[in-house]
Motif scaffolding. Sequence first.
Motif, PDB file in Angstrom:
ATOM      1  N   SER A  11      22.075  28.454  30.601  1.00  0.00           N
ATOM      2  CA  SER A  11      23.400  28.795  31.132  1.00  0.00           C
ATOM      3  C   SER A  11      24.316  27.598  31.353  1.00  0.00           C
ATOM      4  N   GLY A  12      23.870  26.409  30.977  1.00  0.00           N
ATOM      5  CA  GLY A  12      24.727  25.236  31.106  1.00  0.00           C
ATOM      6  C   GLY A  12      24.769  24.631  32.496  1.00  0.00           C
ATOM      7  N   GLN A  13      23.872  25.047  33.367  1.00  0.00           N
ATOM      8  CA  GLN A  13      23.841  24.500  34.728  1.00  0.00           C
ATOM      9  C   GLN A  13      22.932  23.283  34.830  1.00  0.00           C
ATOM     10  N   SER A  14      22.204  23.000  33.765  1.00  0.00           N
ATOM     11  CA  SER A  14      21.336  21.829  33.707  1.00  0.00           C
ATOM     12  C   SER A  14      21.438  21.210  32.327  1.00  0.00           C
ATOM     13  N   ASP A  15      21.275  19.890  32.260  1.00  0.00           N
ATOM     14  CA  ASP A  15      21.262  19.204  30.967  1.00  0.00           C
ATOM     15  C   ASP A  15      19.907  18.563  30.691  1.00  0.00           C
ATOM     16  N   SER A  16      18.870  19.043  31.386  1.00  0.00           N
ATOM     17  CA  SER A  16      17.549  18.435  31.249  1.00  0.00           C
ATOM     18  C   SER A  16      16.917  18.676  29.883  1.00  0.00           C
ATOM     19  N   HIS A  17      17.465  19.626  29.115  1.00  0.00           N
ATOM     20  CA  HIS A  17      16.928  19.933  27.789  1.00  0.00           C
ATOM     21  C   HIS A  17      17.559  19.066  26.703  1.00  0.00           C
ATOM     22  N   LEU A  18      18.500  18.202  27.067  1.00  0.00           N
ATOM     23  CA  LEU A  18      19.217  17.413  26.074  1.00  0.00           C
ATOM     24  C   LEU A  18      18.539  16.073  25.832  1.00  0.00           C
ATOM     25  N   PHE A  62      28.322  24.509  32.271  1.00  0.00           N
ATOM     26  CA  PHE A  62      28.886  25.743  32.828  1.00  0.00           C
ATOM     27  C   PHE A  62      30.234  25.468  33.467  1.00  0.00           C
ATOM     28  N   ASN A  63      30.323  24.402  34.265  1.00  0.00           N
ATOM     29  CA  ASN A  63      31.583  24.110  34.953  1.00  0.00           C
ATOM     30  C   ASN A  63      32.700  23.742  33.980  1.00  0.00           C
ATOM     31  N   ALA A  64      32.357  23.023  32.921  1.00  0.00           N
ATOM     32  CA  ALA A  64      33.372  22.674  31.920  1.00  0.00           C
ATOM     33  C   ALA A  64      33.883  23.927  31.216  1.00  0.00           C
ATOM     34  N   GLN A  65      32.962  24.840  30.894  1.00  0.00           N
ATOM     35  CA  GLN A  65      33.376  26.085  30.245  1.00  0.00           C
ATOM     36  C   GLN A  65      34.194  26.950  31.198  1.00  0.00           C
ATOM     37  N   MET A  66      33.846  26.935  32.483  1.00  0.00           N
ATOM     38  CA  MET A  66      34.605  27.717  33.454  1.00  0.00           C
ATOM     39  C   MET A  66      36.008  27.150  33.642  1.00  0.00           C
ATOM     40  N   SER A  67      36.144  25.845  33.522  1.00  0.00           N
ATOM     41  CA  SER A  67      37.469  25.232  33.609  1.00  0.00           C
ATOM     42  C   SER A  67      38.373  25.728  32.487  1.00  0.00           C
ATOM     43  N   ILE A  68      37.829  25.824  31.272  1.00  0.00           N
ATOM     44  CA  ILE A  68      38.583  26.360  30.137  1.00  0.00           C
ATOM     45  C   ILE A  68      38.941  27.812  30.389  1.00  0.00           C
ATOM     46  N   TRP A  69      37.957  28.579  30.827  1.00  0.00           N
ATOM     47  CA  TRP A  69      38.165  30.010  31.078  1.00  0.00           C
ATOM     48  C   TRP A  69      39.260  30.239  32.119  1.00  0.00           C
ATOM     49  N   LEU A 107      32.211  33.107  27.308  1.00  0.00           N
ATOM     50  CA  LEU A 107      32.068  33.305  28.748  1.00  0.00           C
ATOM     51  C   LEU A 107      31.217  32.182  29.327  1.00  0.00           C
ATOM     52  N   PRO A 108      31.639  31.541  30.411  1.00  0.00           N
ATOM     53  CA  PRO A 108      30.795  30.529  31.054  1.00  0.00           C
ATOM     54  C   PRO A 108      29.413  31.096  31.370  1.00  0.00           C
ATOM     55  N   GLY A 109      28.401  30.318  31.077  1.00  0.00           N
ATOM     56  CA  GLY A 109      27.032  30.783  31.243  1.00  0.00           C
ATOM     57  C   GLY A 109      26.464  31.384  29.977  1.00  0.00           C
ATOM     58  N   HIS A 114      26.318  25.342  25.650  1.00  0.00           N
ATOM     59  CA  HIS A 114      25.448  24.976  26.773  1.00  0.00           C
ATOM     60  C   HIS A 114      24.102  24.451  26.280  1.00  0.00           C
ATOM     61  N   TRP A 115      23.719  24.861  25.078  1.00  0.00           N
ATOM     62  CA  TRP A 115      22.371  24.571  24.597  1.00  0.00           C
ATOM     63  C   TRP A 115      22.247  23.208  23.929  1.00  0.00           C
ATOM     64  N   GLY A 116      23.367  22.623  23.531  1.00  0.00           N
ATOM     65  CA  GLY A 116      23.310  21.366  22.801  1.00  0.00           C
ATOM     66  C   GLY A 116      22.911  21.538  21.353  1.00  0.00           C
ATOM     67  N   THR A 117      22.675  22.785  20.949  1.00  0.00           N
ATOM     68  CA  THR A 117      22.287  23.088  19.567  1.00  0.00           C
ATOM     69  C   THR A 117      23.485  23.395  18.697  1.00  0.00           C
TER      70      THR A 117
END
Length: 238
Positions: A11-18, A62-69, A107-109, A114-117
């Motif tokens: 959902s874009g709330q963490s970047d630990s998968h990047l 998530f927050n960056a996408q919500m800013s756009i939204w 939609l944010p989330g 969010h996935w970096g893919t």
Amino acid sequence: MSTILANACISGQSDSHLAPLSECETFGCRLHPNIIEPLKILADAAKKQGFKLKVFSGFRSFNAQMSIWNAKSCGKRAVLSADETVIPHGSLQGWDLVQAILRWSALPGASRHHWGTDIDIIDAQAINSDYNVQLTQKETQEGGVFEEFHRWLTPWLEDNPDVGFVRPYQTPTNADDNAFGIAPEPWHLSYAPAAKIFEEQFDLDFLAQIIAGSDILLKNEILENLPEIYNRFIRVSG
């Protein structure tokens, strides 16, 4: 990385998968580690044809996408119709506005960024430093600034499926324009082997929870229509 993903990563709330930032320096943005080598293959192929591939957008939180939204919801950023003309602010309300925003913005989330893919790419060689990239279909079509790049890119993707890139928004997801389906985005590439894992583990109930707890605008309309949003604007083929 594990094939069991945390909802916060999806959902874009963490970047630990990047991948670490040091591994992404070539492309100037955070990315999923598995996309880096295939992206280098694509960039090298583009370079041989005289193009300079640039990742215009990679990971987006998530927050960056919500800013756009929210900016589109309140009229601070333009909302576009299917033919890329600006819809006057105030002419759409509620659910109609939600659908119009979803035509071009996730939609944010639920954004694949969010996935970096998933990445938005351009040919930096084709523009001056002061050019304002719009990421519109007109830029990729005849007479557009990125026409030549996409004329090369389309057959390259078709001829090199083993590299793993697909266009998830290649064609409209809904043939009825009045239904506000997702518009085609030829600049948006997805590294399918990694993205598929995120797609399979996407949790609609978790999305509802984070939307409910966020400061997103049009929240009630989103939550009331979330199953339809998922079917028409989140789940994609290809």
